[in-house]
Design a protein around this motif. Structure first.
Motif, PDB file in Angstrom:
ATOM      1  N   VAL A   1      -3.317 -19.419 -25.227  1.00 41.18           N
ATOM      2  CA  VAL A   1      -3.923 -18.326 -24.449  1.00 41.18           C
ATOM      3  C   VAL A   1      -3.927 -18.723 -22.973  1.00 41.18           C
ATOM      4  N   ALA A   2      -3.611 -17.767 -22.112  1.00 45.05           N
ATOM      5  CA  ALA A   2      -3.607 -18.030 -20.661  1.00 45.05           C
ATOM      6  C   ALA A   2      -4.967 -18.576 -20.229  1.00 45.05           C
ATOM      7  N   GLY A   3      -4.924 -19.607 -19.393  1.00 45.95           N
ATOM      8  CA  GLY A   3      -6.152 -20.247 -18.940  1.00 45.95           C
ATOM      9  C   GLY A   3      -6.896 -19.424 -17.902  1.00 45.95           C
ATOM     10  N   LYS A   4      -8.164 -19.744 -17.754  1.00 43.35           N
ATOM     11  CA  LYS A   4      -8.988 -19.066 -16.751  1.00 43.35           C
ATOM     12  C   LYS A   4      -8.538 -19.487 -15.358  1.00 43.35           C
ATOM     13  N   GLY A   5      -8.664 -18.549 -14.430  1.00 43.85           N
ATOM     14  CA  GLY A   5      -8.347 -18.844 -13.037  1.00 43.85           C
ATOM     15  C   GLY A   5      -6.863 -18.994 -12.742  1.00 43.85           C
ATOM     16  N   LYS A   6      -5.999 -18.438 -13.576  1.00 42.24           N
ATOM     17  CA  LYS A   6      -4.558 -18.596 -13.389  1.00 42.24           C
ATOM     18  C   LYS A   6      -3.887 -17.392 -12.717  1.00 42.24           C
ATOM     19  N   ILE A   7      -4.537 -16.231 -12.740  1.00 43.34           N
ATOM     20  CA  ILE A   7      -3.940 -15.044 -12.123  1.00 43.34           C
ATOM     21  C   ILE A   7      -3.977 -15.225 -10.606  1.00 43.34           C
ATOM     22  N   ILE A   8      -2.860 -14.964  -9.971  1.00 42.02           N
ATOM     23  CA  ILE A   8      -2.752 -15.098  -8.520  1.00 42.02           C
ATOM     24  C   ILE A   8      -3.063 -13.738  -7.883  1.00 42.02           C
ATOM     25  N   ALA A   9      -4.033 -13.737  -6.999  1.00 42.88           N
ATOM     26  CA  ALA A   9      -4.413 -12.503  -6.301  1.00 42.88           C
ATOM     27  C   ALA A   9      -3.371 -12.178  -5.226  1.00 42.88           C
ATOM     28  N   PRO A  10      -3.192 -10.895  -4.943  1.00 43.47           N
ATOM     29  CA  PRO A  10      -2.205 -10.507  -3.928  1.00 43.47           C
ATOM     30  C   PRO A  10      -2.673 -10.799  -2.507  1.00 43.47           C
ATOM     31  N   ASP A  11      -1.694 -11.056  -1.631  1.00 40.58           N
ATOM     32  CA  ASP A  11      -1.943 -11.209  -0.199  1.00 40.58           C
ATOM     33  C   ASP A  11      -1.759  -9.881   0.524  1.00 40.58           C
ATOM     34  N   LEU A  12      -0.751  -9.113   0.046  1.00 39.67           N
ATOM     35  CA  LEU A  12      -0.344  -7.893   0.738  1.00 39.67           C
ATOM     36  C   LEU A  12      -0.322  -6.718  -0.225  1.00 39.67           C
ATOM     37  N   SER A  13      -0.527  -5.528   0.330  1.00 36.64           N
ATOM     38  CA  SER A  13      -0.471  -4.301  -0.453  1.00 36.64           C
ATOM     39  C   SER A  13       0.528  -3.341   0.179  1.00 36.64           C
ATOM     40  N   LEU A  14       1.367  -2.740  -0.652  1.00 36.39           N
ATOM     41  CA  LEU A  14       2.310  -1.711  -0.213  1.00 36.39           C
ATOM     42  C   LEU A  14       1.762  -0.367  -0.661  1.00 36.39           C
ATOM     43  N   SER A  15       1.596   0.554   0.269  1.00 44.85           N
ATOM     44  CA  SER A  15       1.095   1.884  -0.067  1.00 44.85           C
ATOM     45  C   SER A  15       1.713   2.900   0.873  1.00 44.85           C
ATOM     46  N   GLY A  16       1.520   4.173   0.581  1.00 39.69           N
ATOM     47  CA  GLY A  16       2.078   5.188   1.458  1.00 39.69           C
ATOM     48  C   GLY A  16       2.035   6.572   0.885  1.00 39.69           C
ATOM     49  N   SER A  17       2.950   7.412   1.368  1.00 38.22           N
ATOM     50  CA  SER A  17       2.991   8.804   0.929  1.00 38.22           C
ATOM     51  C   SER A  17       4.389   9.377   1.117  1.00 38.22           C
ATOM     52  N   ILE A  18       4.622  10.463   0.387  1.00 36.95           N
ATOM     53  CA  ILE A  18       5.822  11.269   0.572  1.00 36.95           C
ATOM     54  C   ILE A  18       5.316  12.672   0.873  1.00 36.95           C
ATOM     55  N   ASN A  19       5.620  13.163   2.067  1.00 39.73           N
ATOM     56  CA  ASN A  19       5.132  14.468   2.512  1.00 39.73           C
ATOM     57  C   ASN A  19       6.286  15.447   2.627  1.00 39.73           C
ATOM     58  N   GLN A  20       5.964  16.725   2.489  1.00 39.41           N
ATOM     59  CA  GLN A  20       6.974  17.775   2.578  1.00 39.41           C
ATOM     60  C   GLN A  20       6.492  18.867   3.516  1.00 39.41           C
ATOM     61  N   ARG A  21       7.402  19.313   4.373  1.00 40.66           N
ATOM     62  CA  ARG A  21       7.154  20.474   5.234  1.00 40.66           C
ATOM     63  C   ARG A  21       8.348  21.406   5.126  1.00 40.66           C
ATOM     64  N   ASN A  22       8.084  22.690   4.977  1.00 37.91           N
ATOM     65  CA  ASN A  22       9.149  23.698   4.881  1.00 37.91           C
ATOM     66  C   ASN A  22       9.127  24.575   6.122  1.00 37.91           C
ATOM     67  N   PHE A  23      10.306  24.901   6.619  1.00 36.27           N
ATOM     68  CA  PHE A  23      10.447  25.746   7.799  1.00 36.27           C
ATOM     69  C   PHE A  23      11.556  26.763   7.546  1.00 36.27           C
ATOM     70  N   ILE A  24      11.482  27.849   8.268  1.00 33.69           N
ATOM     71  CA  ILE A  24      12.601  28.787   8.329  1.00 33.69           C
ATOM     72  C   ILE A  24      13.160  28.644   9.737  1.00 33.69           C
ATOM     73  N   GLU A  25      14.434  28.247   9.808  1.00 39.29           N
ATOM     74  CA  GLU A  25      15.074  28.027  11.094  1.00 39.29           C
ATOM     75  C   GLU A  25      16.362  28.838  11.131  1.00 39.29           C
ATOM     76  N   ASN A  26      16.443  29.779  12.071  1.00 42.39           N
ATOM     77  CA  ASN A  26      17.619  30.661  12.184  1.00 42.39           C
ATOM     78  C   ASN A  26      17.936  31.354  10.859  1.00 42.39           C
ATOM     79  N   GLY A  27      16.895  31.764  10.160  1.00 40.05           N
ATOM     80  CA  GLY A  27      17.064  32.484   8.910  1.00 40.05           C
ATOM     81  C   GLY A  27      17.362  31.603   7.706  1.00 40.05           C
ATOM     82  N   GLU A  28      17.442  30.297   7.889  1.00 36.99           N
ATOM     83  CA  GLU A  28      17.710  29.379   6.782  1.00 36.99           C
ATOM     84  C   GLU A  28      16.507  28.478   6.547  1.00 36.99           C
ATOM     85  N   GLN A  29      16.302  28.158   5.275  1.00 41.38           N
ATOM     86  CA  GLN A  29      15.200  27.260   4.940  1.00 41.38           C
ATOM     87  C   GLN A  29      15.566  25.826   5.285  1.00 41.38           C
TER      88      GLN A  29
END
Length: 180
Positions: free
Chosen positions: A124-152
């Motif tokens: 069984v894995a020993g106590k105190g063996k899990i390594i905590a992270p130093d860095l976190s990667l996070s973010g977002s994906i955003n969407q915006r829609n426009f009509i430009e010269n009659g085209e989306q």
């Protein structure tokens, strides 16, 4: 009639073909597709690595955890498509190790085996063996829609940050637009 009906259905069936993703010449679609995730991940990783933020001062590798990437688009997107591609490339760079302790329920569940008499406790894995992270990667994906010269026009903006977990300071931020 049954045979004619079946022949009619077969004649209308769409042919399935395998697309060579290395040489894909199919037309792009309005929504996000694998090419968008591949290209964005490549650009983000190139920017992260060229910035030098993952060069650990005392050597070695940072431990990175992938946090939440918010899908703020009209599409049902599995944001793991982008985060997985980025983390694979970052691990291959040798600059980070990635912990999946928050994603993988088996990591903590196997620790509960310490209380089981039927389990060989030497395995069984020993106590105190899990390594905590130093860095976190996070973010977002955003969407915006426009009509430009009659085209989306659809703008998808991929925004990511790498934050130092101990200090809360952001080490790196990047944005990549995908415009269709």
């Amino acid at each position: 009639f049954a045979i004619l009906g079946m022949l009619g259905l077969c004649a209308c069936a769409t042919q399935t073909r395998v697309i060579d993703v290395e040489n894909d010449e199919t037309d792009p679609v309005a929504g996000l597709e694998y090419r968008d995730f591949e290209n964005t991940a490549d650009k983000m990783v190139a920017d992260i690595l060229s910035s030098g933020v993952l060069n650990k001062p005392e050597g070695g590798r940072y431990v990175l955890i992938v946090g939440r990437i918010v899908n703020d688009t009209m599409q049902k997107i599995d944001t793991a498509q982008i985060s997985k591609k980025i983390r694979i490339q970052l691990m291959k760079s040798g600059k980070v190790a990635v912990t999946t302790m928050q994603e993988d329920s088996n990591i903590m569940a196997t620790r509960k085996l310490r209380a089981e008499d039927e389990v060989n406790q030497a395995t069984v894995a020993g106590k105190g063996k899990i390594i905590a992270p130093d860095l976190s990667l996070s973010g977002s994906i955003n969407q915006r829609n426009f009509i430009e010269n009659g085209e989306q026009r659809i703008e998808y903006i991929f925004s990511l940050s790498i934050t130092n977990i101990e200090t809360g300071l952001t080490f790196w931020e990047g944005e990549i637009p995908v415009i269709k």
